[in-house]
Design a protein around this motif. Structure first.
Motif, PDB file in Angstrom:
ATOM      1  N   ILE A  62      -3.290  10.027   6.017  1.00 55.14           N
ATOM      2  CA  ILE A  62      -2.045   9.300   6.213  1.00 55.14           C
ATOM      3  C   ILE A  62      -1.405   9.734   7.526  1.00 55.14           C
ATOM      4  O   ILE A  62      -1.474  10.898   7.922  1.00 55.14           O
ATOM      5  CB  ILE A  62      -1.096   9.538   5.021  1.00 55.14           C
ATOM      6  CG1 ILE A  62       0.096   8.573   5.076  1.00 55.14           C
ATOM      7  CG2 ILE A  62      -0.607  10.978   4.995  1.00 55.14           C
ATOM      8  CD1 ILE A  62       0.942   8.602   3.831  1.00 55.14           C
ATOM      9  N   GLN A  94       1.231   4.310  -2.740  1.00 54.67           N
ATOM     10  CA  GLN A  94       1.113   5.712  -2.363  1.00 54.67           C
ATOM     11  C   GLN A  94       2.342   6.501  -2.809  1.00 54.67           C
ATOM     12  O   GLN A  94       2.234   7.644  -3.251  1.00 54.67           O
ATOM     13  CB  GLN A  94       0.925   5.829  -0.854  1.00 54.67           C
ATOM     14  CG  GLN A  94      -0.443   5.351  -0.370  1.00 54.67           C
ATOM     15  CD  GLN A  94      -0.553   5.358   1.135  1.00 54.67           C
ATOM     16  OE1 GLN A  94       0.444   5.194   1.835  1.00 54.67           O
ATOM     17  NE2 GLN A  94      -1.761   5.543   1.648  1.00 54.67           N
ATOM     18  N   GLU A 145       3.977   7.531   8.450  1.00 55.25           N
ATOM     19  CA  GLU A 145       3.876   7.002   7.089  1.00 55.25           C
ATOM     20  C   GLU A 145       4.392   8.025   6.078  1.00 55.25           C
ATOM     21  O   GLU A 145       5.084   7.666   5.117  1.00 55.25           O
ATOM     22  CB  GLU A 145       2.428   6.630   6.782  1.00 55.25           C
ATOM     23  CG  GLU A 145       1.908   5.446   7.565  1.00 55.25           C
ATOM     24  CD  GLU A 145       0.458   5.124   7.262  1.00 55.25           C
ATOM     25  OE1 GLU A 145       0.124   3.940   7.100  1.00 55.25           O
ATOM     26  OE2 GLU A 145      -0.342   6.075   7.181  1.00 55.25           O
ATOM     27  N   SER A 146       4.067   9.293   6.281  1.00 51.98           N
ATOM     28  CA  SER A 146       4.548  10.342   5.386  1.00 51.98           C
ATOM     29  C   SER A 146       6.071  10.420   5.409  1.00 51.98           C
ATOM     30  O   SER A 146       6.725  10.543   4.363  1.00 51.98           O
ATOM     31  CB  SER A 146       3.929  11.683   5.785  1.00 51.98           C
ATOM     32  OG  SER A 146       4.440  12.735   4.990  1.00 51.98           O
ATOM     33  N   ARG A 198       0.832  -1.205   0.000  1.00 52.40           N
ATOM     34  CA  ARG A 198       0.000   0.000   0.000  1.00 52.40           C
ATOM     35  C   ARG A 198       0.868   1.257   0.000  1.00 52.40           C
ATOM     36  O   ARG A 198       0.602   2.216  -0.732  1.00 52.40           O
ATOM     37  CB  ARG A 198      -0.925  -0.003   1.214  1.00 52.40           C
ATOM     38  CG  ARG A 198      -1.888   1.189   1.250  1.00 52.40           C
ATOM     39  CD  ARG A 198      -2.882   1.039   2.373  1.00 52.40           C
ATOM     40  NE  ARG A 198      -2.263   1.113   3.665  1.00 52.40           N
ATOM     41  CZ  ARG A 198      -1.965   2.257   4.295  1.00 52.40           C
ATOM     42  NH1 ARG A 198      -2.238   3.412   3.719  1.00 52.40           N
ATOM     43  NH2 ARG A 198      -1.420   2.246   5.490  1.00 52.40           N
ATOM     44  N   LEU A 199       1.929   1.249   0.794  1.00 51.18           N
ATOM     45  CA  LEU A 199       2.825   2.400   0.826  1.00 51.18           C
ATOM     46  C   LEU A 199       3.558   2.575  -0.496  1.00 51.18           C
ATOM     47  O   LEU A 199       3.813   3.702  -0.938  1.00 51.18           O
ATOM     48  CB  LEU A 199       3.837   2.231   1.966  1.00 51.18           C
ATOM     49  CG  LEU A 199       3.262   2.339   3.389  1.00 51.18           C
ATOM     50  CD1 LEU A 199       4.305   1.966   4.418  1.00 51.18           C
ATOM     51  CD2 LEU A 199       2.736   3.734   3.657  1.00 51.18           C
ATOM     52  N   ALA A 213      -2.269   5.504  -5.140  1.00 53.35           N
ATOM     53  CA  ALA A 213      -3.249   5.301  -4.068  1.00 53.35           C
ATOM     54  C   ALA A 213      -3.366   6.606  -3.295  1.00 53.35           C
ATOM     55  O   ALA A 213      -2.424   7.403  -3.229  1.00 53.35           O
ATOM     56  CB  ALA A 213      -2.824   4.159  -3.145  1.00 53.35           C
ATOM     57  N   THR A 214      -4.530   6.815  -2.706  1.00 56.44           N
ATOM     58  CA  THR A 214      -4.785   8.055  -1.984  1.00 56.44           C
ATOM     59  C   THR A 214      -3.909   8.158  -0.745  1.00 56.44           C
ATOM     60  O   THR A 214      -3.589   7.151  -0.099  1.00 56.44           O
ATOM     61  CB  THR A 214      -6.260   8.155  -1.572  1.00 56.44           C
ATOM     62  OG1 THR A 214      -6.460   9.366  -0.839  1.00 56.44           O
ATOM     63  CG2 THR A 214      -6.663   6.978  -0.696  1.00 56.44           C
ATOM     64  N   THR A 215      -3.505   9.363  -0.411  1.00 53.92           N
ATOM     65  CA  THR A 215      -2.729   9.613   0.802  1.00 53.92           C
ATOM     66  C   THR A 215      -3.546  10.361   1.849  1.00 53.92           C
ATOM     67  O   THR A 215      -2.996  10.964   2.765  1.00 53.92           O
ATOM     68  CB  THR A 215      -1.467  10.427   0.461  1.00 53.92           C
ATOM     69  OG1 THR A 215      -1.854  11.642  -0.190  1.00 53.92           O
ATOM     70  CG2 THR A 215      -0.526   9.635  -0.430  1.00 53.92           C
TER      71      THR A 215
END
Length: 644
Positions: A496, A486, A500-501, A482-483, A491-493
């Protein structure tokens, strides 16, 4: 021909059908009051045992009068069909809410449970055990009031043949262990089922999943559900402990009764919401309040994991069967509106109850199975909550053929039970080992269903810890994928997490500047290194960061040695030519500083180049070229002096 009237009710449409009957939406032609009409199928109405069960259900409903429990309007018999009328509730069941994707907050679950506890206390105080607490039987109105429906399989414990040990009645996903073993049930049986419902609302799935009824029953007897935190990290520890106590295998270890449970949940809400406590149920209602507002029953719709109940009638609310066209029914009603109602009769089980006639006179039902023609048997509100003395059960003599049939069915059931038994721990573990022999995450994902099955069946097995590690690897791989999406913008962030950012920013350097990526990952691990709880998303990101850093360091080591050798070779060249061509040597050293000054692995060589530059600046060497130039200048000056 589809019936259009029952007693004083005009039938508007079919709400649901089941193996034991049909549920209609109807309107009382005398009062205009809507109702749900529950009708026993014609074939079963003539069966003595089914009639007895139907009448027992009516007697159960008469004992109950509570704002969170179904309201009974009346009952009767018409054209050989037994039926009764209940309040029609405008709302969805908790199961329908879950099917629509609703995720319940833990505060909502606590308030739903508190209202259910008050309904259960009312029933338990009158000797009634529901025996089928499940999301489909808990209706939620628009004002968040809970209505407990379908006492269709509830029986008076301790009396009556229908409640004796040996009868397994209920829905297996939420069934207590003693109920699964066909042992006598108690009010704590309902508390176990309520705990299972609370688990399902919080986790979005029942406590156990199985491919057969015997397997599901075995899980209720011996297995323990996965921690709720695996599916919902917001649940307070106190609420999770409450659910664990409710789902204890031994009834003696469960919470004492519904009142104690309600007070404990209210205390938890108060403790976790200081100064902002909201009433968890309908405002200013006491657990023993009496109200004319009750709800109709519900039948659980099908689902892939659902094992349907084998008792009770169909729901009194909309089900998977499509409603009948209202226009066709309305036309028939218009044609028959002036005709007298069809003959109705009262069943013999209710002869002791007085009813109110059209002139207001109190009329008592005569002996025998029928009442005069054209009468419906309403149950006035004051007639509810009257506990009558039970008649001793009649002794039923079974014929030899019945015994032979029963023994034959028992034999078939035992064979089916044996064939449907889950595999042993050794068999299942061997199967998982063969599937995961490659040791890759993709192999673990292929065996995920079997791994979960092993953990549900044999959670205390010493090998379970290894399989839990496999699930951790699967979860990490899913989050990594998933990351990765992104990071590529696929994929949508939204929503978040900060960690994760920061992780995405670090791995963004991995392909073109691995040294910078490694540095950022080290900083990330150092910054969050004080976290004690490494579960959930934060723990997964930290584990992914450690693994990514190890891979980057191996990658850096792979190409660092050749680069370091090249740098040393160029520095040696600068040292060699410094005397003859100091400017070229200086340029080589300056290039080393510019190119590799930020590379940690080249720190030694960069320092060497910087020191050489400082030395060259402080003590510029005398080269042969400089000596020749100085000699030329000197000769030129000498010649100039000698010339007159």
């Amino acid at each position: 021909m589809e019936r259009t009237t029952l007693g004083p009710y005009r039938l508007m449409r079919v709400l649901g059908r089941g193996g034991m009957g049909t549920v209609y939406e109807g309107v009382n032609t005398q009062t205009g009051e809507p109702a749900a009409i529950k009708v026993l199928s014609a074939g079963l109405s003539v069966d003595r045992e089914f009639r007895r069960r139907f009448e027992g259900e009516i007697e159960t409903l008469k004992r109950l009068r509570h704002p969170n429990i179904v309201r009974l309007f009346g009952f009767g018999e018409q054209e050989g069909a037994l039926y009764y009328a209940m309040e029609l509730v405008d709302g969805l069941s908790l199961e329908e809410e879950m099917a629509r994707g609703r995720r319940f907050h833990w505060r909502e679950v606590a308030r739903i449970a508190i209202q259910t506890c008050r309904a259960l206390r009312h029933a338990h105080d009158r000797g009634v055990v529901h025996r089928d607490i499940k999301p489909a039987n808990l209706l939620l109105k628009a004002d968040e009031q809970v209505k407990l429906s379908d006492f269709g399989i509830a029986r008076l414990f301790g009396t009556g043949g229908l409640t004796a040990a040996g009868n397994v009645l209920g829905t297996v996903e939420y069934m207590a262990p003693e109920q699964a073993d066909a042992k006598p049930v108690t009010p704590k049986t309902d508390l176990y089922s309520l705990g299972a419902v609370m688990y399902a609302l919080l986790a979005g799935r029942p406590p156990f999943r199985a491919s057969s009824v015997p397997e599901m029953l075995e899980k209720h007897r011996s297995a323990h559900p996965e921690p709720i935190a695996r599916y919902n990290t917001d649940v307070p520890a106190e609420l999770e402990r409450v659910i664990q106590e409710l789902m204890e295998k031994s009834p003696e270890k469960r919470i004492a009764n519904a009142s104690v449970l309600a007070r404990r949940l209210e205390a938890m809400l108060h403790a976790l919401s200081p100064g902002r406590l909201q009433p968890p149920a309908v405002a200013d209602q006491k657990s023993t309040a009496e109200s004319p507002v009750h709800s109709s029953g519900a039948e659980e719709p099908g689902s892939p994991d659902h094992v349907p109940s084998q008792t009770g009638l169909a729901s009194t609310r909309p089900m998977t069967t499509a409603p009948q066209p209202a226009e066709a029914v309305e036309q028939e009603h218009a044609a028959a509106s002036d005709e007298p109602l069809a003959e109705t009769k009262q069943t013999a089980a209710f002869d002791i109850y007085a009813i109110q006639g059209e002139q207001g006179a109190d009329v008592r039902a005569p002996p025998g199975p029928t009442r005069p023609s054209g009468l419906f048997v309403p149950v006035p509100e004051e007639a509810l909550d009257r506990v009558e003395t039970e008649k001793p059960p009649r002794r039923i003599w079974l014929s030899l053929q019945t015994w032979i049939l029963a023994v034959g069915l028992l034999g078939v059931g035992l064979v089916a039970w044996y064939l449907l038994q889950p595999p042993s721990a050794d068999q299942l573990y061997k199967q998982i080992t063969e599937m995961t022999a490659r040791g890759t995450v993709s192999a673990y994902r292929e065996a995920e269903d079997d791994i979960n099955r092993f953990l549900e069946l044999y959670s205390t097995d010493p090998r379970a810890e290894t399989l839990r590690d496999y699930l951790v690897e699967i979860d990490l791989d899913r989050r990594e994928n998933r990351l990765r999406l992104q990071a590529k913008g696929l994929a949508t962030t939204a929503n978040i997490l900060p960690i994760e950012s920061e992780y995405l920013e670090a791995i963004g350097y991995a392909y073109f500047d691995p040294e910078t990526a490694a540095g950022k990952l080290r900083a990330l691990l150092e910054f969050y290194g004080d976290r004690q709880d490494l579960s959930g998303p934060t723990g997964q990101i930290l584990e992914l960061a450690r693994r990514r850093l190890e891979r980057l360091e191996r990658r850096i080591d792979f190409y660092v040695d050749p680069r370091r050798a090249r740098i040393r070779e160029r520095l040696a060249e600068a040292d060699r030519i410094e005397r003859d061509d100091p400017e070229a040597a200086r340029r080589i050293r300056q290039a080393v500083v510019v190119l590799y000054g930020t590379k940690p692995w080249a720190a030694e060589e960069v320092t060497r180049a910087q020191e050489a530059l400082r030395r060259q600046s402080d003590h510029p060497p005398t080269t042969k070229q400089e000596t020749k130039q100085e000699a030329n200048v000197h000769n030129h000056e000498a010649n100039a002096r000698e010339t007159p």
